[in-house]
Design a protein around this motif. Sequence first.
Motif, PDB file in Angstrom:
ATOM      1  N   GLU A  14       0.821  -1.203   0.000  1.00 25.26           N
ATOM      2  CA  GLU A  14       0.000   0.000   0.000  1.00 25.26           C
ATOM      3  C   GLU A  14       0.863   1.265   0.000  1.00 25.26           C
ATOM      4  OE1 GLU A  14      -2.088  -3.458   1.454  1.00 25.26           O
ATOM      5  OE2 GLU A  14      -0.194  -2.548   2.053  1.00 25.26           O
ATOM      6  N   TYR A  15       0.255   2.384  -0.428  1.00 26.74           N
ATOM      7  CA  TYR A  15       0.899   3.694  -0.331  1.00 26.74           C
ATOM      8  C   TYR A  15       0.641   4.265   1.060  1.00 26.74           C
ATOM      9  CZ  TYR A  15       1.324   3.523  -5.409  1.00 26.74           C
ATOM     10  OH  TYR A  15       1.649   3.160  -6.689  1.00 26.74           O
ATOM     11  N   GLU A  16       1.525   5.130   1.497  1.00 28.41           N
ATOM     12  CA  GLU A  16       1.360   5.733   2.824  1.00 28.41           C
ATOM     13  C   GLU A  16       1.880   7.169   2.809  1.00 28.41           C
ATOM     14  OE1 GLU A  16       3.447   5.076   7.150  1.00 28.41           O
ATOM     15  OE2 GLU A  16       2.497   3.321   6.241  1.00 28.41           O
ATOM     16  N   LEU A  17       1.135   8.049   3.443  1.00 32.33           N
ATOM     17  CA  LEU A  17       1.531   9.444   3.590  1.00 32.33           C
ATOM     18  C   LEU A  17       1.461   9.783   5.067  1.00 32.33           C
ATOM     19  CD1 LEU A  17       2.201  12.078   1.949  1.00 32.33           C
ATOM     20  CD2 LEU A  17      -0.228  12.608   2.086  1.00 32.33           C
ATOM     21  N   ILE A  18       2.504  10.375   5.612  1.00 35.94           N
ATOM     22  CA  ILE A  18       2.469  10.793   7.010  1.00 35.94           C
ATOM     23  C   ILE A  18       2.597  12.306   7.099  1.00 35.94           C
ATOM     24  CG2 ILE A  18       3.476   8.605   7.791  1.00 35.94           C
ATOM     25  CD1 ILE A  18       6.030  10.290   8.496  1.00 35.94           C
ATOM     26  N   LEU A  19       1.933  12.867   8.091  1.00 36.93           N
ATOM     27  CA  LEU A  19       2.017  14.287   8.398  1.00 36.93           C
ATOM     28  C   LEU A  19       2.431  14.408   9.846  1.00 36.93           C
ATOM     29  CD1 LEU A  19       1.536  17.337   8.064  1.00 36.93           C
ATOM     30  CD2 LEU A  19      -0.897  16.915   8.509  1.00 36.93           C
ATOM     31  N   LEU A  20       3.591  14.990  10.080  1.00 33.43           N
ATOM     32  CA  LEU A  20       4.082  15.177  11.440  1.00 33.43           C
ATOM     33  C   LEU A  20       3.446  16.436  12.017  1.00 33.43           C
ATOM     34  CD1 LEU A  20       6.081  14.064  13.569  1.00 33.43           C
ATOM     35  CD2 LEU A  20       7.781  15.652  12.631  1.00 33.43           C
ATOM     36  N   THR A  21       2.725  16.308  13.117  1.00 31.52           N
ATOM     37  CA  THR A  21       2.032  17.446  13.708  1.00 31.52           C
ATOM     38  C   THR A  21       2.760  18.025  14.914  1.00 31.52           C
ATOM     39  OG1 THR A  21       0.686  15.991  15.109  1.00 31.52           O
ATOM     40  CG2 THR A  21      -0.198  16.578  12.940  1.00 31.52           C
ATOM     41  N   LYS A  22       3.737  17.258  15.439  1.00 27.80           N
ATOM     42  CA  LYS A  22       4.440  17.717  16.637  1.00 27.80           C
ATOM     43  C   LYS A  22       5.760  16.976  16.753  1.00 27.80           C
ATOM     44  CE  LYS A  22       3.847  17.996  21.682  1.00 27.80           C
ATOM     45  NZ  LYS A  22       2.990  17.556  22.823  1.00 27.80           N
ATOM     46  N   GLY A  23       6.797  17.669  17.244  1.00 27.19           N
ATOM     47  CA  GLY A  23       8.080  17.018  17.482  1.00 27.19           C
ATOM     48  C   GLY A  23       8.923  16.842  16.240  1.00 27.19           C
ATOM     49  N   LYS A  24       9.821  15.855  16.281  1.00 28.22           N
ATOM     50  CA  LYS A  24      10.711  15.568  15.166  1.00 28.22           C
ATOM     51  C   LYS A  24      10.783  14.061  14.937  1.00 28.22           C
ATOM     52  CE  LYS A  24      13.773  19.554  15.907  1.00 28.22           C
ATOM     53  NZ  LYS A  24      15.177  19.988  16.154  1.00 28.22           N
ATOM     54  N   VAL A  25      11.123  13.677  13.701  1.00 27.77           N
ATOM     55  CA  VAL A  25      11.328  12.267  13.383  1.00 27.77           C
ATOM     56  C   VAL A  25      12.528  12.115  12.469  1.00 27.77           C
ATOM     57  CG1 VAL A  25       8.891  11.588  13.619  1.00 27.77           C
ATOM     58  CG2 VAL A  25       9.757  12.328  11.393  1.00 27.77           C
ATOM     59  N   ASN A  26      13.222  10.991  12.615  1.00 21.54           N
ATOM     60  CA  ASN A  26      14.204  10.543  11.642  1.00 21.54           C
ATOM     61  C   ASN A  26      13.540   9.460  10.813  1.00 21.54           C
ATOM     62  OD1 ASN A  26      16.404  12.139  12.418  1.00 21.54           O
ATOM     63  ND2 ASN A  26      16.957  10.735  14.056  1.00 21.54           N
ATOM     64  N   ILE A  27      13.643   9.571   9.497  1.00 17.63           N
ATOM     65  CA  ILE A  27      12.983   8.640   8.589  1.00 17.63           C
ATOM     66  C   ILE A  27      14.013   8.006   7.668  1.00 17.63           C
ATOM     67  CG2 ILE A  27      11.355   8.436   6.669  1.00 17.63           C
ATOM     68  CD1 ILE A  27       9.735  10.652   7.860  1.00 17.63           C
ATOM     69  N   GLY A  28      13.920   6.701   7.513  1.00 20.56           N
ATOM     70  CA  GLY A  28      14.718   6.002   6.527  1.00 20.56           C
ATOM     71  C   GLY A  28      13.810   5.510   5.409  1.00 20.56           C
ATOM     72  N   ILE A  29      14.155   5.817   4.164  1.00 18.83           N
ATOM     73  CA  ILE A  29      13.405   5.332   3.004  1.00 18.83           C
ATOM     74  C   ILE A  29      14.409   4.667   2.074  1.00 18.83           C
ATOM     75  CG2 ILE A  29      11.825   5.878   1.125  1.00 18.83           C
ATOM     76  CD1 ILE A  29      11.075   8.445   2.549  1.00 18.83           C
ATOM     77  N   ASN A  30      14.299   3.340   1.967  1.00 19.38           N
ATOM     78  CA  ASN A  30      15.269   2.566   1.207  1.00 19.38           C
ATOM     79  C   ASN A  30      16.676   2.870   1.727  1.00 19.38           C
ATOM     80  OD1 ASN A  30      13.203   1.332  -0.331  1.00 19.38           O
ATOM     81  ND2 ASN A  30      13.083   3.142  -1.638  1.00 19.38           N
ATOM     82  N   ASP A  31      17.540   3.459   0.929  1.00 16.28           N
ATOM     83  CA  ASP A  31      18.905   3.696   1.400  1.00 16.28           C
ATOM     84  C   ASP A  31      19.159   5.158   1.766  1.00 16.28           C
ATOM     85  OD1 ASP A  31      18.684   4.657  -1.150  1.00 16.28           O
ATOM     86  OD2 ASP A  31      20.641   3.953  -1.828  1.00 16.28           O
ATOM     87  N   LYS A  32      18.108   5.944   1.983  1.00 16.68           N
ATOM     88  CA  LYS A  32      18.271   7.362   2.306  1.00 16.68           C
ATOM     89  C   LYS A  32      17.652   7.681   3.659  1.00 16.68           C
ATOM     90  CE  LYS A  32      18.182   8.875  -2.549  1.00 16.68           C
ATOM     91  NZ  LYS A  32      17.942   7.548  -3.157  1.00 16.68           N
ATOM     92  N   GLN A  33      18.221   8.690   4.329  1.00 18.11           N
ATOM     93  CA  GLN A  33      17.706   9.114   5.630  1.00 18.11           C
ATOM     94  C   GLN A  33      17.348  10.596   5.591  1.00 18.11           C
ATOM     95  OE1 GLN A  33      21.008   7.548   5.650  1.00 18.11           O
ATOM     96  NE2 GLN A  33      19.910   5.600   5.690  1.00 18.11           N
ATOM     97  N   PHE A  34      16.279  10.944   6.314  1.00 15.97           N
ATOM     98  CA  PHE A  34      15.798  12.319   6.353  1.00 15.97           C
ATOM     99  C   PHE A  34      15.360  12.662   7.770  1.00 15.97           C
ATOM    100  CE2 PHE A  34      14.642  10.315   2.322  1.00 15.97           C
ATOM    101  CZ  PHE A  34      15.303  11.129   1.407  1.00 15.97           C
ATOM    102  N   GLN A  35      15.322  13.960   8.053  1.00 16.27           N
ATOM    103  CA  GLN A  35      14.799  14.453   9.322  1.00 16.27           C
ATOM    104  C   GLN A  35      13.647  15.414   9.042  1.00 16.27           C
ATOM    105  OE1 GLN A  35      18.681  16.016  10.699  1.00 16.27           O
ATOM    106  NE2 GLN A  35      18.309  14.845  12.559  1.00 16.27           N
ATOM    107  N   LEU A  36      12.539  15.222   9.728  1.00 17.21           N
ATOM    108  CA  LEU A  36      11.381  16.086   9.582  1.00 17.21           C
ATOM    109  C   LEU A  36      11.006  16.692  10.919  1.00 17.21           C
ATOM    110  CD1 LEU A  36       8.980  13.942   7.331  1.00 17.21           C
ATOM    111  CD2 LEU A  36      10.528  15.772   6.605  1.00 17.21           C
ATOM    112  N   SER A  37      10.519  17.913  10.876  1.00 14.59           N
ATOM    113  CA  SER A  37       9.976  18.563  12.068  1.00 14.59           C
ATOM    114  C   SER A  37       8.488  18.811  11.834  1.00 14.59           C
ATOM    115  CB  SER A  37      10.724  19.872  12.347  1.00 14.59           C
ATOM    116  OG  SER A  37      10.687  20.724  11.218  1.00 14.59           O
ATOM    117  N   ALA A  38       7.824  19.381  12.834  1.00 19.34           N
ATOM    118  CA  ALA A  38       6.370  19.577  12.772  1.00 19.34           C
ATOM    119  C   ALA A  38       5.954  20.239  11.459  1.00 19.34           C
ATOM    120  CB  ALA A  38       5.908  20.408  13.958  1.00 19.34           C
TER     121      ALA A  38
END
Length: 285
Positions: A34-58
């Motif tokens: 399935e497809y998935e979309l996330i929306l960060l509403t608070k705080g921070k997250v580290n995300i790994g997608i395949n071989d790449k890493q990202f950081q997102l904030s609210a």
Amino acid sequence: MAIYLEMPNLDPKLGFKFLINEGDILTTPHWHREYELILLTKGKVNIGINDKQFQLSAGGMAFFKGGDIHYIVATPDSNRFVFQFDMSLFNENVVKKMDLASHLNKLSQVSLFWDEKINRKLRTILQQIVNEESNNQYDKEFVIEGLMYRLIACMLRELPKDDEVKVPGINIQSKTILITLNKVFSFVEKNYRTKVTLEDVSKAAGFSPYYFTKFFKKNVGQTFIEFLNNYRIDKAKWEIINTDTPISSILNQGGFTSDKTFYRLFKKQVGLSPKQYKNKYNLVK
């Protein structure tokens, strides 16, 4: 990287699912169709997608395509909305005529590379979906489906494609953290069926047990033992509904020291006994 197949329980009438994950919900490396979309509403997250890493904030968003291996490590005070869907959500003729899946699979996946104007548009639509999810109007599913059409139309028209963005390198400190967590995930995947000690996993991560305990709690939001038990339960859930292996065998091979511990933790996480869970979600006919 340790991975497992997740089976999202989409609404069969709609091909869609919405849920809220707080910071104590750790998403270990996995994939799904399935497809998935996330929306960060608070705080921070580290995300790994395949071989790449990202950081997102609210306010940040990420889009996972079917088959993407991904994981999320969030700060304990964070909160995120999760939207999952598949092609059954849309009219079959539209899907075929537009070759919709092919176009979605070309889109850039992280809002770090999206124009803020389109970010605002997408956040507005996603919040409208959340609002609809919280009421019990008779036309709720109809409205959500319409909003998902709007959402996908905005994404297709305005999001950049993968080959149009240049992914910047992640800062050294965060990269080190993610590399270490990958070592832990891989160690757990290889050894979760056996007795795992704090000393063993600390050594695999390259830390002393004392430092590893603090490191893991700080970056994952739960103790290693809590994570390990949740991981074992996730594996058991998959085997219960996707194989005909007896529950007693799954329990004995799952790394738990006692039947009582397994049943207690399973009921706590899932809200059902293993037998009830199998009866409700069994995919093996």
